[in-house]
Design a protein around this motif. Sequence first.
Motif, PDB file in Angstrom:
ATOM      1  N   ALA A 269     -13.768 -10.043   4.124  1.00 44.06           N
ATOM      2  CA  ALA A 269     -13.564  -9.168   5.288  1.00 44.06           C
ATOM      3  C   ALA A 269     -12.111  -9.241   5.723  1.00 44.06           C
ATOM      4  O   ALA A 269     -11.442 -10.243   5.505  1.00 44.06           O
ATOM      5  CB  ALA A 269     -14.456  -9.617   6.434  1.00 44.06           C
ATOM      6  N   GLY A 270     -11.627  -8.190   6.333  1.00 46.21           N
ATOM      7  CA  GLY A 270     -10.276  -8.199   6.898  1.00 46.21           C
ATOM      8  C   GLY A 270     -10.372  -8.523   8.384  1.00 46.21           C
ATOM      9  O   GLY A 270     -11.112  -7.866   9.115  1.00 46.21           O
TER      10      GLY A 270
ATOM     11  N   GLY B 204     -16.379  -6.408   2.035  1.00 46.16           N
ATOM     12  CA  GLY B 204     -17.007  -6.208   0.730  1.00 46.16           C
ATOM     13  C   GLY B 204     -17.819  -7.450   0.354  1.00 46.16           C
ATOM     14  O   GLY B 204     -17.399  -8.576   0.623  1.00 46.16           O
TER      15      GLY B 204
ATOM     16  N   GLU C 283       0.834  -1.205   0.000  1.00 45.23           N
ATOM     17  CA  GLU C 283       0.000   0.000   0.000  1.00 45.23           C
ATOM     18  C   GLU C 283       0.871   1.257   0.000  1.00 45.23           C
ATOM     19  O   GLU C 283       1.872   1.321   0.708  1.00 45.23           O
ATOM     20  CB  GLU C 283      -0.887   0.025   1.252  1.00 45.23           C
ATOM     21  CG  GLU C 283      -1.834  -1.159   1.405  1.00 45.23           C
ATOM     22  CD  GLU C 283      -3.151  -0.944   0.671  1.00 45.23           C
ATOM     23  OE1 GLU C 283      -3.287   0.050  -0.062  1.00 45.23           O
ATOM     24  OE2 GLU C 283      -4.043  -1.812   0.829  1.00 45.23           O
TER      25      GLU C 283
HETATM   26  P1  ATP Z   1      -9.674  -0.484   0.224  1.00 44.28           P
HETATM   27  O1  ATP Z   1     -10.581   0.219  -0.742  1.00 44.28           O
HETATM   28  O2  ATP Z   1      -9.900  -0.109   1.676  1.00 44.28           O
HETATM   29  O3  ATP Z   1      -8.237  -0.523  -0.175  1.00 44.28           O
HETATM   30  P2  ATP Z   1     -10.376  -2.856  -1.093  1.00 44.28           P
HETATM   31  O4  ATP Z   1     -11.696  -2.491  -1.671  1.00 44.28           O
HETATM   32  O5  ATP Z   1      -9.159  -2.893  -1.923  1.00 44.28           O
HETATM   33  O6  ATP Z   1     -10.117  -1.979   0.213  1.00 44.28           O
HETATM   34  P3  ATP Z   1     -10.833  -5.604  -0.925  1.00 44.28           P
HETATM   35  O7  ATP Z   1      -9.853  -5.924  -1.966  1.00 44.28           O
HETATM   36  O8  ATP Z   1     -12.289  -5.740  -1.235  1.00 44.28           O
HETATM   37  O9  ATP Z   1     -10.536  -4.191  -0.317  1.00 44.28           O
HETATM   38  O10 ATP Z   1     -10.463  -6.437   0.372  1.00 44.28           O
HETATM   39  C1  ATP Z   1     -11.427  -7.008   1.197  1.00 44.28           C
HETATM   40  C2  ATP Z   1     -11.211  -6.683   2.644  1.00 44.28           C
HETATM   41  O11 ATP Z   1      -9.851  -6.912   3.017  1.00 44.28           O
HETATM   42  C3  ATP Z   1     -11.462  -5.212   2.978  1.00 44.28           C
HETATM   43  O12 ATP Z   1     -12.831  -5.002   3.257  1.00 44.28           O
HETATM   44  C4  ATP Z   1     -10.632  -5.032   4.227  1.00 44.28           C
HETATM   45  O13 ATP Z   1     -11.339  -5.464   5.369  1.00 44.28           O
HETATM   46  C5  ATP Z   1      -9.454  -5.973   3.999  1.00 44.28           C
HETATM   47  N1  ATP Z   1      -8.282  -5.209   3.527  1.00 44.28           N
HETATM   48  C6  ATP Z   1      -8.005  -4.848   2.248  1.00 44.28           C
HETATM   49  N2  ATP Z   1      -6.845  -4.158   2.191  1.00 44.28           N
HETATM   50  C7  ATP Z   1      -6.377  -4.092   3.476  1.00 44.28           C
HETATM   51  C8  ATP Z   1      -5.211  -3.526   4.068  1.00 44.28           C
HETATM   52  N3  ATP Z   1      -4.276  -2.909   3.340  1.00 44.28           N
HETATM   53  N4  ATP Z   1      -5.064  -3.635   5.404  1.00 44.28           N
HETATM   54  C9  ATP Z   1      -5.986  -4.274   6.161  1.00 44.28           C
HETATM   55  N5  ATP Z   1      -7.091  -4.846   5.646  1.00 44.28           N
HETATM   56  C10 ATP Z   1      -7.298  -4.764   4.325  1.00 44.28           C
END
Ligand code: ATP
Length: 444
Positions: free
Chosen positions: A314-315, A274, A189
């Motif tokens: 979910a995270g 999501g 990130e």
């Molecule tokens: P965001 O928009 O916050 O970057 P995303 O839409 O990329 O998230 P998804 O790829 O749908 O996220 O990931 C599903 C779940 O994984 C998210 O709802 C979150 O709970 C978790 N998650 C995603 N990226 C991270 C991160 N860098 N750190 C902690 N948890 C994460």
Amino acid sequence: MANDSQVMDKLVSLCKRRGYIFQSSEIYGGVGSVWDYGPLGVELQRNVKEAWWRAMVHERDDIEGLDAGILMHPRVWEASGHVAGFTDPLVDCKACKARFRADQLEESSCPRKPSVHPGEFHDCQLTEPRLFNLMFKTFMGPVEDQAAIVYLRPETAQGIYVNYLNVLNSSRQRIPFGIAQIGKAFRNEITPGNFIFRTREFEQMEMQFFVKPGSDEEWFERWRAWRLEWHQALGLAPARLRLHQHGPEELAHYAKAAFDIQYEFPFGWQEIEGVHNRTDFDLGRHQQYSGKKLEYFDQAANERYLPYIVETSAGADRVTLTLMVDAYREEQVEGETRVVLGFHPAIAPIKAGVFPLVKKDGMPELATELYHALKRRLPVFYDDSGAIGRRYRRMDEAGTPFCITVDGDTVSARTVTVRHRDSMSQDRVGLDQVEAYLRERLEV
Ligand code: ATP
């Protein structure tokens, strides 16, 4: 939750003080956005993951568990679209050398003048946006060349897609059915932050539900409702939870429809999970890239099709953070500030503190005996140091829902006091009834 803009700072310091979460490699100055779970944090997060596994796998007949490897064949990430498309637009400032997400400049601040956004200080020099891939790369085997590149998975879902026929053929499942997995994911990130909200190494709890095309919208709606109910059942304040539907610009390339389950953090409404209708995109791509047929044969209807997938993602760290933020409160009690983590008893890391009122008159012996009897079945904590009020406060801060005190009446009448964290009221309970009393109050 304390209505306080400082609440995140207070939580970070409580987490360190009570052994919930520590900064990674702290003695070396820390490493960017990686956090380590201490004794209480690891228990809390295990409870989150166990509650999820129970709801998704053990309590259902139509979902199987899986634990796939973190490293996968590199072609997986070409098929999934991550090599080409898992990118964020990035700008550098040539003046201060800081790096920002081009789409988040409005939410970022200039490191040299935090009251303005990047690009607004007098000599900022922002570059044109460049695309930056968020996948961590490493090498498999001893030779560090292009052919040996593998990726740390940025999501657990792909391990499920590539195993879907293995699970189907080795279990008694038929479509509709799902596969659930909990595991680490890694994303490089650009702007991690807000404690464990956005980190570079995190854990996901993902479930992919395989359905017949045409029934996907119905299943999508069911899963959206079930997942929201799950978060509510963990005890989160209902007013701080909401569903957010993705508009056309937000929708990922693979999704036909998507909802985020959002929580109102001190830093705003943010996604914690999501729910996505991914259509047959994933299986279609893996079929194309691997050259292997991934169709499902429905014997009863004598038809073949590529299933659609409804995903819930979910995270584990985000859910853990949500629970801590939601549970944190400060109260004034007898002229002192009481800090409480008001967790639902089912997810609290320690279920009860066991105390002898004083260190004499047979109380420590009875308290130790009770502690050992309970510890075989429940996470409990023994504390005989300091005034009883201070011991209560320590347990309040650790989120422990019950404190059991062995006192003079325990010795004479074999009863103890059970003090409740939230109301601070006390009940008198028979020594041999303590475990049953706790159990009744620990279920989700
Ligand atoms: P965001 O928009 O916050 O970057 P995303 O839409 O990329 O998230 P998804 O790829 O749908 O996220 O990931 C599903 C779940 O994984 C998210 O709802 C979150 O709970 C978790 N998650 C995603 N990226 C991270 C991160 N860098 N750190 C902690 N948890 C994460």
